[in-house]
Design a protein around this motif. Structure first.
Motif, PDB file in Angstrom:
ATOM      1  N   ASN A 244      36.718  -6.836  23.035  1.00 35.16           N
ATOM      2  CA  ASN A 244      35.891  -6.289  21.953  1.00 35.16           C
ATOM      3  C   ASN A 244      35.661  -4.787  22.086  1.00 35.16           C
ATOM      4  O   ASN A 244      34.774  -4.224  21.463  1.00 35.16           O
ATOM      5  CB  ASN A 244      34.547  -7.028  21.877  1.00 35.16           C
ATOM      6  CG  ASN A 244      33.999  -7.049  20.468  1.00 35.16           C
ATOM      7  OD1 ASN A 244      34.776  -7.110  19.501  1.00 35.16           O
ATOM      8  ND2 ASN A 244      32.680  -6.982  20.327  1.00 35.16           N
ATOM      9  N   ARG A 245      36.474  -4.132  22.911  1.00 32.70           N
ATOM     10  CA  ARG A 245      36.537  -2.667  22.975  1.00 32.70           C
ATOM     11  C   ARG A 245      37.985  -2.212  22.793  1.00 32.70           C
ATOM     12  O   ARG A 245      38.299  -1.054  22.965  1.00 32.70           O
ATOM     13  CB  ARG A 245      36.027  -2.140  24.326  1.00 32.70           C
ATOM     14  CG  ARG A 245      34.606  -2.520  24.675  1.00 32.70           C
ATOM     15  CD  ARG A 245      33.568  -1.799  23.805  1.00 32.70           C
ATOM     16  NE  ARG A 245      32.211  -2.116  24.232  1.00 32.70           N
ATOM     17  CZ  ARG A 245      31.567  -3.235  23.929  1.00 32.70           C
ATOM     18  NH1 ARG A 245      32.142  -4.155  23.168  1.00 32.70           N
ATOM     19  NH2 ARG A 245      30.332  -3.446  24.351  1.00 32.70           N
ATOM     20  N   ASN A 246      38.879  -3.147  22.465  1.00 35.09           N
ATOM     21  CA  ASN A 246      40.313  -2.880  22.470  1.00 35.09           C
ATOM     22  C   ASN A 246      40.915  -2.672  21.075  1.00 35.09           C
ATOM     23  O   ASN A 246      42.103  -2.403  20.929  1.00 35.09           O
ATOM     24  CB  ASN A 246      41.025  -4.039  23.212  1.00 35.09           C
ATOM     25  CG  ASN A 246      42.480  -3.762  23.513  1.00 35.09           C
ATOM     26  OD1 ASN A 246      43.378  -4.477  23.082  1.00 35.09           O
ATOM     27  ND2 ASN A 246      42.742  -2.682  24.249  1.00 35.09           N
ATOM     28  N   PHE A 247      40.081  -2.790  20.036  1.00 30.26           N
ATOM     29  CA  PHE A 247      40.603  -2.632  18.671  1.00 30.26           C
ATOM     30  C   PHE A 247      40.758  -1.152  18.332  1.00 30.26           C
ATOM     31  O   PHE A 247      40.021  -0.307  18.848  1.00 30.26           O
ATOM     32  CB  PHE A 247      39.679  -3.349  17.671  1.00 30.26           C
ATOM     33  CG  PHE A 247      39.819  -4.844  17.742  1.00 30.26           C
ATOM     34  CD1 PHE A 247      40.627  -5.521  16.841  1.00 30.26           C
ATOM     35  CD2 PHE A 247      39.187  -5.574  18.742  1.00 30.26           C
ATOM     36  CE1 PHE A 247      40.792  -6.895  16.932  1.00 30.26           C
ATOM     37  CE2 PHE A 247      39.344  -6.947  18.843  1.00 30.26           C
ATOM     38  CZ  PHE A 247      40.145  -7.611  17.932  1.00 30.26           C
ATOM     39  N   ASP A 248      41.711  -0.912  17.443  1.00 30.74           N
ATOM     40  CA  ASP A 248      42.095   0.474  17.157  1.00 30.74           C
ATOM     41  C   ASP A 248      41.163   1.102  16.120  1.00 30.74           C
ATOM     42  O   ASP A 248      41.574   1.405  15.002  1.00 30.74           O
ATOM     43  CB  ASP A 248      43.555   0.496  16.665  1.00 30.74           C
ATOM     44  CG  ASP A 248      44.109   1.912  16.689  1.00 30.74           C
ATOM     45  OD1 ASP A 248      43.387   2.831  17.131  1.00 30.74           O
ATOM     46  OD2 ASP A 248      45.267   2.090  16.272  1.00 30.74           O
ATOM     47  N   THR A 249      39.927   1.296  16.539  1.00 31.60           N
ATOM     48  CA  THR A 249      38.994   2.018  15.685  1.00 31.60           C
ATOM     49  C   THR A 249      37.987   2.714  16.597  1.00 31.60           C
ATOM     50  O   THR A 249      37.343   2.068  17.414  1.00 31.60           O
ATOM     51  CB  THR A 249      38.282   1.082  14.665  1.00 31.60           C
ATOM     52  OG1 THR A 249      37.508   1.885  13.793  1.00 31.60           O
ATOM     53  CG2 THR A 249      37.443  -0.004  15.308  1.00 31.60           C
ATOM     54  N   HIS A 250      37.938   4.028  16.503  1.00 32.10           N
ATOM     55  CA  HIS A 250      37.127   4.842  17.423  1.00 32.10           C
ATOM     56  C   HIS A 250      37.379   4.440  18.875  1.00 32.10           C
ATOM     57  O   HIS A 250      36.477   4.482  19.701  1.00 32.10           O
ATOM     58  CB  HIS A 250      35.638   4.732  17.088  1.00 32.10           C
ATOM     59  CG  HIS A 250      35.320   5.303  15.749  1.00 32.10           C
ATOM     60  ND1 HIS A 250      35.110   6.641  15.544  1.00 32.10           N
ATOM     61  CD2 HIS A 250      35.234   4.724  14.530  1.00 32.10           C
ATOM     62  CE1 HIS A 250      34.887   6.862  14.266  1.00 32.10           C
ATOM     63  NE2 HIS A 250      34.974   5.720  13.620  1.00 32.10           N
ATOM     64  N   TRP A 251      38.592   4.020  19.165  1.00 29.34           N
ATOM     65  CA  TRP A 251      38.955   3.611  20.526  1.00 29.34           C
ATOM     66  C   TRP A 251      38.904   4.840  21.440  1.00 29.34           C
ATOM     67  O   TRP A 251      39.203   5.950  21.001  1.00 29.34           O
ATOM     68  CB  TRP A 251      40.367   3.018  20.509  1.00 29.34           C
ATOM     69  CG  TRP A 251      40.781   2.451  21.836  1.00 29.34           C
ATOM     70  CD1 TRP A 251      40.544   1.199  22.286  1.00 29.34           C
ATOM     71  CD2 TRP A 251      41.514   3.128  22.866  1.00 29.34           C
ATOM     72  NE1 TRP A 251      41.075   1.037  23.535  1.00 29.34           N
ATOM     73  CE2 TRP A 251      41.674   2.207  23.919  1.00 29.34           C
ATOM     74  CE3 TRP A 251      42.036   4.417  23.010  1.00 29.34           C
ATOM     75  CZ2 TRP A 251      42.343   2.532  25.100  1.00 29.34           C
ATOM     76  CZ3 TRP A 251      42.697   4.744  24.178  1.00 29.34           C
ATOM     77  CH2 TRP A 251      42.849   3.803  25.208  1.00 29.34           C
ATOM     78  N   SER A 252      38.538   4.631  22.647  1.00 29.47           N
ATOM     79  CA  SER A 252      38.489   5.677  23.689  1.00 29.47           C
ATOM     80  C   SER A 252      37.252   6.560  23.590  1.00 29.47           C
ATOM     81  O   SER A 252      37.202   7.590  24.248  1.00 29.47           O
ATOM     82  CB  SER A 252      39.751   6.558  23.729  1.00 29.47           C
ATOM     83  OG  SER A 252      39.554   7.790  23.065  1.00 29.47           O
ATOM     84  N   SER A 253      36.263   6.126  22.824  1.00 26.96           N
ATOM     85  CA  SER A 253      35.018   6.881  22.877  1.00 26.96           C
ATOM     86  C   SER A 253      34.334   6.521  24.189  1.00 26.96           C
ATOM     87  O   SER A 253      34.095   5.348  24.480  1.00 26.96           O
ATOM     88  CB  SER A 253      34.142   6.498  21.683  1.00 26.96           C
ATOM     89  OG  SER A 253      32.854   6.160  22.121  1.00 26.96           O
ATOM     90  N   ALA A 354      28.923   0.876  20.973  1.00 22.98           N
ATOM     91  CA  ALA A 354      30.071   0.064  21.391  1.00 22.98           C
ATOM     92  C   ALA A 354      31.225   0.407  20.458  1.00 22.98           C
ATOM     93  O   ALA A 354      31.116   0.214  19.250  1.00 22.98           O
ATOM     94  CB  ALA A 354      29.734  -1.418  21.281  1.00 22.98           C
ATOM     95  N   SER A 355      32.300   0.933  20.999  1.00 21.28           N
ATOM     96  CA  SER A 355      33.402   1.332  20.121  1.00 21.28           C
ATOM     97  C   SER A 355      34.611   0.430  20.328  1.00 21.28           C
ATOM     98  O   SER A 355      34.788  -0.157  21.398  1.00 21.28           O
ATOM     99  CB  SER A 355      33.781   2.786  20.404  1.00 21.28           C
ATOM    100  OG  SER A 355      33.990   2.956  21.773  1.00 21.28           O
ATOM    101  N   GLY A 356      35.417   0.316  19.276  1.00 20.40           N
ATOM    102  CA  GLY A 356      36.634  -0.501  19.379  1.00 20.40           C
ATOM    103  C   GLY A 356      36.375  -1.986  19.216  1.00 20.40           C
ATOM    104  O   GLY A 356      37.163  -2.813  19.692  1.00 20.40           O
ATOM    105  N   SER A 357      35.300  -2.356  18.516  1.00 20.82           N
ATOM    106  CA  SER A 357      35.002  -3.790  18.343  1.00 20.82           C
ATOM    107  C   SER A 357      35.746  -4.353  17.139  1.00 20.82           C
ATOM    108  O   SER A 357      36.185  -3.615  16.251  1.00 20.82           O
ATOM    109  CB  SER A 357      33.498  -3.990  18.155  1.00 20.82           C
ATOM    110  OG  SER A 357      33.129  -3.591  16.848  1.00 20.82           O
TER     111      SER A 357
END
Ligand SMILES: [Zn+2]
Length: 415
Positions: A244-253, A354-357
């Motif tokens: 739930n942090r691995n999706f490609d949206t604001h990933w790597s914040s 929480a980013s990349g959810s």
């Protein structure tokens, strides 16, 4: 006496504990209450140490899973820092053992008085597909890292319905989520309650009861407190990524996830490094034009969380609608009479950044304009090892929340 390579390998695996189950004898759940900025900084330092596992992390309130040895070291430090703390669970292994006895005694019947193994849940799904062929269509979104099918079902009573997508158990140890999800499926298909019939027959439901299959099986067979996927990382000691942090949206914040494979919120080496997350995104993208609402079941904390997760200061353009639908669900849960109070609002403003959810991904990248993460019971007394006596009340509350959510989403034109 000579050993063959196979025998040596087995001996080696046994000696390093691989084949054994992780035990948490006398491990405590410790709640820390933070009152000052200085204490906050102290907590941040603790988070940098891999010997502590934070289960809940909100501004003033932290739950820590801690071994008796580490607690001995930590206690004087907490005293010096003047941090109020209390032990919520004195020996988490006792609760895990009780739960295991119930799960293993499952026999042939599938019910909601105990948690079930992966196999048992699969049999339940097989039965559902067999018994309701006219309205249930099975689907497989792809395979997990360890090669298991990730299964779901579509429930559709008539053409022309708008859809709701629902995933549960993306986090392995959150067993209450698949327990509740299977109950909800059963209600949609078998209940005679007119309100349930209404949401069953006038919405197309796409449901994945156990999304993180490898992690879920690992949490049953090896480590009850496992959260992540099972794919190895660059650190051989720390496999698994937080899906739930691995999706490609604001990933790597860096604020909303971690780059350290040993952390519970490790975001992975790249967006969609986890085959499970890639498969989910591809599947939902393929049906997105029919989906009005995206839901993810989690535990714990009692929250109804909407986008955004990545920012405390930005809010979606239709945030007022999101709040209105969440409030209706909140009221419905409270109406069930158990005194269970949820909180609602955006993930970042109510819980933590929480980013990349998955829910944020559905909103930001797939244009699904209503999405919630439900964090089920409780508020930390038992946390992930929620006693099975809570399953049915949690299920009832969730069904009520779903009825309210559908009604409000329809009235606002999202379904
Ligand atoms: Zn979760």
């Amino acid at each position: 006496m000579r050993f063959s390579l196979g025998v040596l390998l087995v001996l080696y695996l046994c000696s390093c504990g691989y084949a054994q189950k992780v035990r948490y004898d006398n491990y405590k759940i410790l709640n820390l209450n933070i009152q000052s900025l200085e204490q906050s900084k102290f907590i941040e330092k603790l988070k940098g140490l891999s010997s502590f596992s934070f289960l809940k992390n909100i501004e003033r309130n932290h739950d820590l899973l801690i071994s008796p040895r580490e607690l001995k070291k930590l206690a004087p430090m907490l005293k010096t820092a003047n941090i109020t703390n209390k032990i919520l669970i004195d020996n988490i292994q006792e609760i895990i053992d009780e739960e295991e006895v119930k799960t293993k005694a499952e026999g042939d019947s599938f019910g909601w008085d105990r948690y079930h193994s992966y196999e048992s849940i699969q049999k339940f799904i097989d039965g559902i597909i067999e018994d309701h062929k006219d309205v249930v269509t099975p689907f497989i979104i792809g395979k997990s890292y360890e090669g298991r099918d990730i299964r779901g079902i579509k429930i559709s009573y008539k053409p022309g319905n708008r859809g709701i997508f629902l995933e549960s158990n993306i986090h392995a140890r959150e067993w209450i989520t698949s327990a509740t999800c299977t109950f909800f499926i059963n209600e949609l298909l078998n209940s005679k309650n007119p309100e349930i019939r209404n949401i069953a027959e006038n919405v197309d439901w796409y449901i994945i009861p156990v999304f993180n299959v490898d992690g879920f099986i690992h949490s049953h067979e090896k480590d009850r407190m496992w959260r992540k996927t099972r794919q190895p990382t660059t650190n051989p000691k720390c496999p698994g990524t937080d899906p739930n942090r691995n999706f490609d949206t604001h990933w790597s914040s860096d604020e909303g996830s971690s780059g350290n494979p040993c952390d519970e919120t490790f975001r992975g080496a790249a967006p969609f490094s986890e085959p499970e997350c890639k498969a989910l995104s591809d599947y939902v993208r393929s049906i997105k034009d029919n989906i009005g609402v995206y839901l993810a079941y989690h535990s714990y904390g009692q929250y109804i969380l909407s986008p955004y997760g990545h920012s405390k200061t930005e809010f979606p353009e239709n945030y007022d609608d999101m709040l209105q639908i969440a409030k209706a669900s909140y009221d419905a849960i409270l109406d069930q009479g158990y005194g269970t109070k949820y909180r609602y609002g955006s993930t970042a403003s109510v819980l933590y950044v929480a980013s990349g959810s998955s829910v944020d991904y559905a909103y930001n990248e797939l244009d699904i304009k209503i999405g919630y993460t439900f964090e089920f019971r409780d508020q930390g007394r038992y946390g992930f090892v929620l006693p099975s006596i809570n399953i049915l009340p949690n299920c009832q509350e969730t069904v009520a929340a779903m009825i309210a959510l559908v009604k409000e989403s329809k009235s606002l034109g999202y379904l």
